[in-house]
Design a protein around this motif. Structure first.
Motif, PDB file in Angstrom:
ATOM      1  N   UNK A   1     -10.171 -31.620  24.385  1.00 11.55           N
ATOM      2  CA  UNK A   1     -10.661 -32.602  23.408  1.00 11.55           C
ATOM      3  C   UNK A   1      -9.536 -33.175  22.550  1.00 11.55           C
ATOM      4  N   UNK A   2      -8.332 -32.670  22.705  1.00  9.43           N
ATOM      5  CA  UNK A   2      -7.194 -33.111  21.907  1.00  9.43           C
ATOM      6  C   UNK A   2      -6.634 -34.409  22.483  1.00  9.43           C
ATOM      7  N   UNK A   3      -6.966 -35.514  21.854  1.00  7.22           N
ATOM      8  CA  UNK A   3      -6.497 -36.822  22.320  1.00  7.22           C
ATOM      9  C   UNK A   3      -5.159 -37.166  21.679  1.00  7.22           C
ATOM     10  N   UNK A   4      -4.294 -37.765  22.450  1.00  4.62           N
ATOM     11  CA  UNK A   4      -2.961 -38.127  21.957  1.00  4.62           C
ATOM     12  C   UNK A   4      -2.944 -39.592  21.546  1.00  4.62           C
TER      13      UNK A   4
ATOM     14  N   UNK B   1      -6.495 -32.977  12.809  1.00  2.00           N
ATOM     15  CA  UNK B   1      -7.390 -32.543  11.736  1.00  2.00           C
ATOM     16  C   UNK B   1      -8.850 -32.661  12.163  1.00  2.00           C
ATOM     17  N   UNK B   2      -9.187 -33.776  12.802  1.00  2.00           N
ATOM     18  CA  UNK B   2     -10.555 -33.965  13.259  1.00  2.00           C
ATOM     19  C   UNK B   2     -10.974 -32.906  14.265  1.00  2.00           C
ATOM     20  N   UNK B   3     -10.071 -32.550  15.159  1.00  2.00           N
ATOM     21  CA  UNK B   3     -10.370 -31.522  16.148  1.00  2.00           C
ATOM     22  C   UNK B   3     -10.556 -30.170  15.475  1.00  2.00           C
ATOM     23  N   UNK B   4      -9.666 -29.844  14.544  1.00  2.00           N
ATOM     24  CA  UNK B   4      -9.754 -28.560  13.845  1.00  2.00           C
ATOM     25  C   UNK B   4     -11.020 -28.461  13.001  1.00  2.00           C
TER      26      UNK B   4
ATOM     27  N   UNK C   1     -11.097 -21.971  25.350  1.00  2.00           N
ATOM     28  CA  UNK C   1      -9.802 -22.447  24.858  1.00  2.00           C
ATOM     29  C   UNK C   1      -9.368 -23.707  25.602  1.00  2.00           C
ATOM     30  N   UNK C   2      -9.608 -23.736  26.884  1.00  2.00           N
ATOM     31  CA  UNK C   2      -9.296 -24.940  27.667  1.00  2.00           C
ATOM     32  C   UNK C   2     -10.091 -26.138  27.165  1.00  2.00           C
TER      33      UNK C   2
ATOM     34  N   UNK D   1      -4.554 -22.139  29.447  1.00  2.00           N
ATOM     35  CA  UNK D   1      -3.806 -23.160  28.710  1.00  2.00           C
ATOM     36  C   UNK D   1      -4.032 -24.523  29.351  1.00  2.00           C
ATOM     37  N   UNK D   2      -4.694 -25.403  28.620  1.00  2.00           N
ATOM     38  CA  UNK D   2      -4.941 -26.755  29.125  1.00  2.00           C
ATOM     39  C   UNK D   2      -3.641 -27.556  29.079  1.00  2.00           C
ATOM     40  N   UNK D   3      -3.417 -28.473  30.027  1.00  2.00           N
ATOM     41  CA  UNK D   3      -2.197 -29.280  30.018  1.00  2.00           C
ATOM     42  C   UNK D   3      -1.938 -29.999  28.694  1.00  2.00           C
ATOM     43  N   UNK D   4      -3.004 -30.396  27.972  1.00  2.00           N
ATOM     44  CA  UNK D   4      -2.807 -31.072  26.681  1.00  2.00           C
ATOM     45  C   UNK D   4      -2.037 -30.208  25.694  1.00  2.00           C
TER      46      UNK D   4
END
Length: 231
Positions: free
Chosen positions: A79-82, A102-105, A73-74, A125-128
């Motif tokens: 990989x979730x870029x803002x 969407x790309x991540x999902x 999960x972390x 839980x990752x900080x992102x």
């Protein structure tokens, strides 16, 4: 004379042609499995088989399966870029935020069911997972939405993207129809039923997933505009 500094022994990068086992490698393979088959597929035995090691070897790096779930999960949230979120160009920011998610999902669709299949501990839980939604809420507040309105928009975005990933992108990736109201075969199996509206809908030209996603984001932008203060 002072003693020379101790040399830290490094693990080899590969062993017998395979990458050396690490926590990062375990997390990555667990996420790949969860993304393709769901977290129930991530057992210690299956993970060991996928990595070409023994189950005992895994326990040299993780305490138990729960830690594997937390690590996977972390990794997903890492990989979730803002994207850039500028109130002066908020619409572009909203569209980029949605496209990135969407790309991540799409990369790990069945891993999205982690909240249904597993209990991720707070340490997983990752900080992102906290920073990125906070930044998006900050964008909405920055363009004038009230706190309740910003929260509503954020919740609606989550529901839309989650549903789209599982009901449109995931079936499309498996060569299954994901944008029709129901499969055509269901109607064919019930020729005795009067279903004029479903029949009409199935005859329409189906949008591509990209077209459907564009419409989804368009309606979200309209919803945000409707929440903006007048004047």
């Amino acid at each position: 004379m002072p003693e020379p500094p101790r040399q830290t022994r490094r693990r080899p990068a590969t062993r017998k042609g395979r990458p050396t086992l690490t926590r990062e490698l375990i997390a990555g393979r667990a996420l790949e499995l969860a993304g393709a088959e769901g977290f129930p597929a991530v057992t210690m035995r299956r993970l060991a088989e996928e990595l070409g090691v023994t189950v005992r070897a895994l326990y040299n790096y993780v305490a138990d399966r729960q830690e594997v779930v937390d690590l996977a999960a972390q990794r997903l949230m890492a990989l979730w870029e803002l994207p850039a979120l500028d109130p002066a160009d908020w619409e572009a920011g909203v569209r980029a935020y949605c496209a990135q998610l969407r790309g991540l999902y799409r990369s790990y669709p069945r891993a999205l069911l982690v909240s249904l299949d597993e209990q991720v501990r707070a340490v997983g839980v990752h900080p992102n997972r906290l920073l990125n939604p906070d930044a998006f809420l900050g964008l909405l507040r920055g363009i004038g939405l009230s706190a309740p309105a910003a929260s509503r928009v954020h919740s609606e975005l989550g529901v839309r993207l989650f549903g789209f990933a599982l009901l449109v992108d995931y079936p499309h990736g498996r060569q299954q129809a994901g944008t029709a109201p129901v499969p055509a075969a269901w109607l064919e199996a019930h020729p005795d039923l009067e279903l004029p509206h479903l029949t009409e809908a199935l005859r329409l030209e189906k949008p591509t997933p990209d077209e459907a996603f564009g419409h989804l984001v368009d309606t979200l932008v309209l919803a945000i505009r409707a929440e903006l203060p007048t004047g």
